[in-house]
Enzyme design. Structure first.
Site, PDB file in Angstrom:
ATOM      1  N   CYS A  17      64.489  -8.096  11.269  1.00 51.52           N
ATOM      2  CA  CYS A  17      64.684  -9.376  10.562  1.00 51.52           C
ATOM      3  C   CYS A  17      63.828 -10.499  11.144  1.00 51.52           C
ATOM      4  CB  CYS A  17      66.148  -9.779  10.586  1.00 51.52           C
ATOM      5  SG  CYS A  17      67.228  -8.530   9.907  1.00 51.52           S
TER       6      CYS A  17
ATOM      7  N   HIS B   5      67.393 -17.421   9.680  1.00 45.85           N
ATOM      8  CA  HIS B   5      67.569 -16.095   9.084  1.00 45.85           C
ATOM      9  C   HIS B   5      68.931 -16.062   8.388  1.00 45.85           C
ATOM     10  CE1 HIS B   5      67.809 -11.941   8.380  1.00 45.85           C
ATOM     11  NE2 HIS B   5      68.582 -11.635   9.392  1.00 45.85           N
TER      12      HIS B   5
ATOM     13  N   ASN C 163      71.493 -10.757   3.076  1.00 42.11           N
ATOM     14  CA  ASN C 163      70.505 -10.642   4.148  1.00 42.11           C
ATOM     15  C   ASN C 163      69.339  -9.775   3.655  1.00 42.11           C
ATOM     16  OD1 ASN C 163      69.030 -10.075   6.422  1.00 42.11           O
ATOM     17  ND2 ASN C 163      70.786  -9.540   7.712  1.00 42.11           N
TER      18      ASN C 163
HETATM   19  O1  UT7 Z   1      70.212  -9.683  10.500  1.00 44.06           O
HETATM   20  C1  UT7 Z   1      70.568  -8.681  11.374  1.00 44.06           C
HETATM   21  C2  UT7 Z   1      71.658  -7.871  10.783  1.00 44.06           C
HETATM   22  N1  UT7 Z   1      72.887  -8.616  10.603  1.00 44.06           N
HETATM   23  C3  UT7 Z   1      73.858  -8.590  11.484  1.00 44.06           C
HETATM   24  O2  UT7 Z   1      73.669  -7.961  12.480  1.00 44.06           O
HETATM   25  C4  UT7 Z   1      75.150  -9.292  11.210  1.00 44.06           C
HETATM   26  C5  UT7 Z   1      75.890  -9.658  12.466  1.00 44.06           C
HETATM   27  N2  UT7 Z   1      77.345  -9.460  12.385  1.00 44.06           N
HETATM   28  C6  UT7 Z   1      78.120  -9.945  11.391  1.00 44.06           C
HETATM   29  O3  UT7 Z   1      77.662 -10.585  10.456  1.00 44.06           O
HETATM   30  C7  UT7 Z   1      79.616  -9.709  11.470  1.00 44.06           C
HETATM   31  O4  UT7 Z   1      79.927  -9.211  12.741  1.00 44.06           O
HETATM   32  C8  UT7 Z   1      80.136  -8.730  10.377  1.00 44.06           C
HETATM   33  C9  UT7 Z   1      80.125  -9.427   9.037  1.00 44.06           C
HETATM   34  C10 UT7 Z   1      79.270  -7.492  10.317  1.00 44.06           C
HETATM   35  C11 UT7 Z   1      81.573  -8.307  10.672  1.00 44.06           C
HETATM   36  O5  UT7 Z   1      82.394  -9.443  10.806  1.00 44.06           O
HETATM   37  P1  UT7 Z   1      83.437  -9.536  12.021  1.00 44.06           P
HETATM   38  O6  UT7 Z   1      84.211 -10.743  11.815  1.00 44.06           O
HETATM   39  O7  UT7 Z   1      82.633  -9.428  13.278  1.00 44.06           O
HETATM   40  O8  UT7 Z   1      84.355  -8.289  11.754  1.00 44.06           O
HETATM   41  P2  UT7 Z   1      84.636  -7.032  12.697  1.00 44.06           P
HETATM   42  O9  UT7 Z   1      83.437  -6.140  12.762  1.00 44.06           O
HETATM   43  O10 UT7 Z   1      85.205  -7.514  13.982  1.00 44.06           O
HETATM   44  O11 UT7 Z   1      85.774  -6.287  11.884  1.00 44.06           O
HETATM   45  C12 UT7 Z   1      87.036  -6.887  11.633  1.00 44.06           C
HETATM   46  C13 UT7 Z   1      87.837  -5.982  10.735  1.00 44.06           C
HETATM   47  C14 UT7 Z   1      87.899  -4.529  11.187  1.00 44.06           C
HETATM   48  O12 UT7 Z   1      89.199  -4.052  10.925  1.00 44.06           O
HETATM   49  P3  UT7 Z   1      90.294  -3.940  12.112  1.00 44.06           P
HETATM   50  O13 UT7 Z   1      89.679  -3.021  13.126  1.00 44.06           O
HETATM   51  O14 UT7 Z   1      90.467  -5.343  12.626  1.00 44.06           O
HETATM   52  O15 UT7 Z   1      91.477  -3.386  11.420  1.00 44.06           O
HETATM   53  C15 UT7 Z   1      86.924  -3.833  10.275  1.00 44.06           C
HETATM   54  O16 UT7 Z   1      87.254  -2.470  10.066  1.00 44.06           O
HETATM   55  O17 UT7 Z   1      87.267  -5.952   9.412  1.00 44.06           O
HETATM   56  C16 UT7 Z   1      87.096  -4.603   8.992  1.00 44.06           C
HETATM   57  N3  UT7 Z   1      85.934  -4.526   8.111  1.00 44.06           N
HETATM   58  C17 UT7 Z   1      86.018  -4.657   6.775  1.00 44.06           C
HETATM   59  N4  UT7 Z   1      87.057  -4.858   5.956  1.00 44.06           N
HETATM   60  C18 UT7 Z   1      86.788  -4.945   4.639  1.00 44.06           C
HETATM   61  C19 UT7 Z   1      84.632  -4.340   8.462  1.00 44.06           C
HETATM   62  N5  UT7 Z   1      83.862  -4.352   7.357  1.00 44.06           N
HETATM   63  C20 UT7 Z   1      84.694  -4.543   6.310  1.00 44.06           C
HETATM   64  C21 UT7 Z   1      84.499  -4.641   4.910  1.00 44.06           C
HETATM   65  N6  UT7 Z   1      85.562  -4.845   4.118  1.00 44.06           N
HETATM   66  N7  UT7 Z   1      83.273  -4.556   4.342  1.00 44.06           N
END
Ligand code: UT7
Length: 361
Positions: free
Chosen positions: A111, A248, A278
């Site tokens: 990215c 970004h 993204n």
């Molecule tokens: O440009 C470079 C690439 N982009 C990135 O690297 C993005 C950077 N990271 C992020 O944007 C965020 O970390 C995410 C959007 C990917 C995730 O958000 P988060 O607030 O960090 O969520 P998390 O990974 O801590 O997950 C929280 C919960 C989990 O459930 P439990 O374990 O708390 O029960 C996940 O399983 O949300 C769940 N989860 C979802 N639920 C519904 C993860 N993805 C999804 C989904 N729909 N698509």
């Protein structure tokens, strides 16, 4: 003194849209979760390859600059979704454009690719090595996604944008930059088989993104904030001297956290991720093009750009806009038409993926 002035800009977003509700048809997720955790409402899905998206964006940028393709000295093609690795996609674009005098290379810094390419090419113009260049970001990440991985598949969209840079004695263009890569963070965002690994280890291809969102999130905010602070300090500028910030477009919460850390005025920040998600290396030039179209870029404006991506790469740069904010011309080029919806294209990609995997296993 020579400067690398931006004289043309153009973008290409494929027409098919994929909404959060659409995604609920192919995986266990919810509209609310995606919107709340990312700020993304919809994204575009491409029915053509990265070079085709880049071609349309580049023709538009060249028309905007009033420059013939054969006058371009270099094509820098930032992408993680090259049509082929050998030969590079820049040379494919060269053929489509008729850019007969251009040196051609692809650049992969995920990215952050556009930030790397823009900085490197600008410096080549500033030192007189070349006189003109096309810097392109183009991605078709939808075809790389594993639609069983809900933490990553919901985040990305397809699109391209291009800038024409030309040597000028008018003070404008790139003037300060910083690029880097955090060591030993490669596993946080990786597609391990998207290269020679699987072949060398005699394994079937398994193209899946390993993705540790929370860790990437923290690193992204810290590194982008540090990079922005450093380029401002080195330039003797303060954030209040910056007219526009183009970050970004990964996640609205990342942009908010960055703004908070920098104490930036949210009014100055360009956001497109709600509609395009993204688009990796294309996200910054797409957002810049949109800001120009919306009249948010004023003559002589100081613009700050910052990105992070797999590697984990990161970077920030400062540029000064020139006097002209209107295109010199327009291209009539369009992508080939499609009547497919984003959901239909994704279902096709899933079917193809299942078939290829099944055949290989
Ligand atoms: O440009 C470079 C690439 N982009 C990135 O690297 C993005 C950077 N990271 C992020 O944007 C965020 O970390 C995410 C959007 C990917 C995730 O958000 P988060 O607030 O960090 O969520 P998390 O990974 O801590 O997950 C929280 C919960 C989990 O459930 P439990 O374990 O708390 O029960 C996940 O399983 O949300 C769940 N989860 C979802 N639920 C519904 C993860 N993805 C999804 C989904 N729909 N698509």
């Amino acid at each position: 003194m020579l400067y690398a002035q931006i004289t043309g800009w153009g973008r290409c977003l494929p027409p098919a849209r994929l909404t959060n509700r659409d995604i609920m048809e192919v995986m266990d997720t919810s509209e609310e979760w995606i919107l709340e955790r990312t700020g993304i409402e919809t994204r575009r899905i491409s029915h053509v390859m990265s070079a085709d998206l880049a071609h349309v964006a580049s023709e538009r940028a060249l028309a905007c600059a009033g420059v013939q393709a054969d006058k371009i000295d270099m094509i820098a093609f930032a992408t993680t979704t090259a049509d082929e690795i050998v030969p590079n996609t820049a040379s494919l674009l060269q053929g489509k454009l008729g850019a007969t005098g251009a040196a051609c290379f692809d650049l992969n810094a995920a990215c952050t690719g556009f930030i790397y390419a823009f900085q490197m090419v600008s410096d080549m113009i500033r030192t007189g090595t070349i006189k003109s260049a096309l810097v392109v970001g183009s991605e078709r990440l939808s075809s790389l996604m594993n639609w069983k991985r809900r933490e990553s598949a919901i985040l990305f969209g397809d699109g391209a944008a291009a800038l024409v840079l030309q040597a000028s004695t008018q003070e404008s263009g790139f003037f300060q930059g910083k690029m880097g890569c955090i060591e030993n963070t490669r596993e946080l965002l990786a597609i391990p088989d998207y290269g020679l690994h699987a072949i060398a280890q005699h394994r079937p291809l398994d193209i899946t993104i390993d993705f540790h969102g929370r860790e990437i999130f923290k690193n992204a905010v810290n590194e982008m904030a540090n990079a922005c602070t450093e380029v401002l300090e080195r330039s003797g500028l303060d954030l209040k001297d910056v007219d526009l910030i183009v970050p970004h477009q990964a996640n609205a919460r990342i942009v908010e956290a960055l703004a908070k850390k920098l104490n930036a005025d949210p009014e100055k920040i360009v956001i497109t991720l709600d509609r395009y998600a993204n688009t990796s290396t294309s996200s910054i030039p797409i957002a810049l093009c949109e800001a120009i179209e919306q009249g948010r870029v004023r003559p002589g404006a100081t613009i700050l750009m910052t990105a992070f991506g797999a590697g984990l790469t990161w970077g920030a740069l400062l540029l000064k806009w020139g006097e002209r904010i209107a295109p010199l011309g327009e291209s009539s080029i369009e992508l080939p038409a499609t009547d497919k919806t984003g959901l239909e294209l994704i279902k096709e990609a899933i079917r193809l993926r299942d078939k290829v995997w099944h055949d290989k296993k």
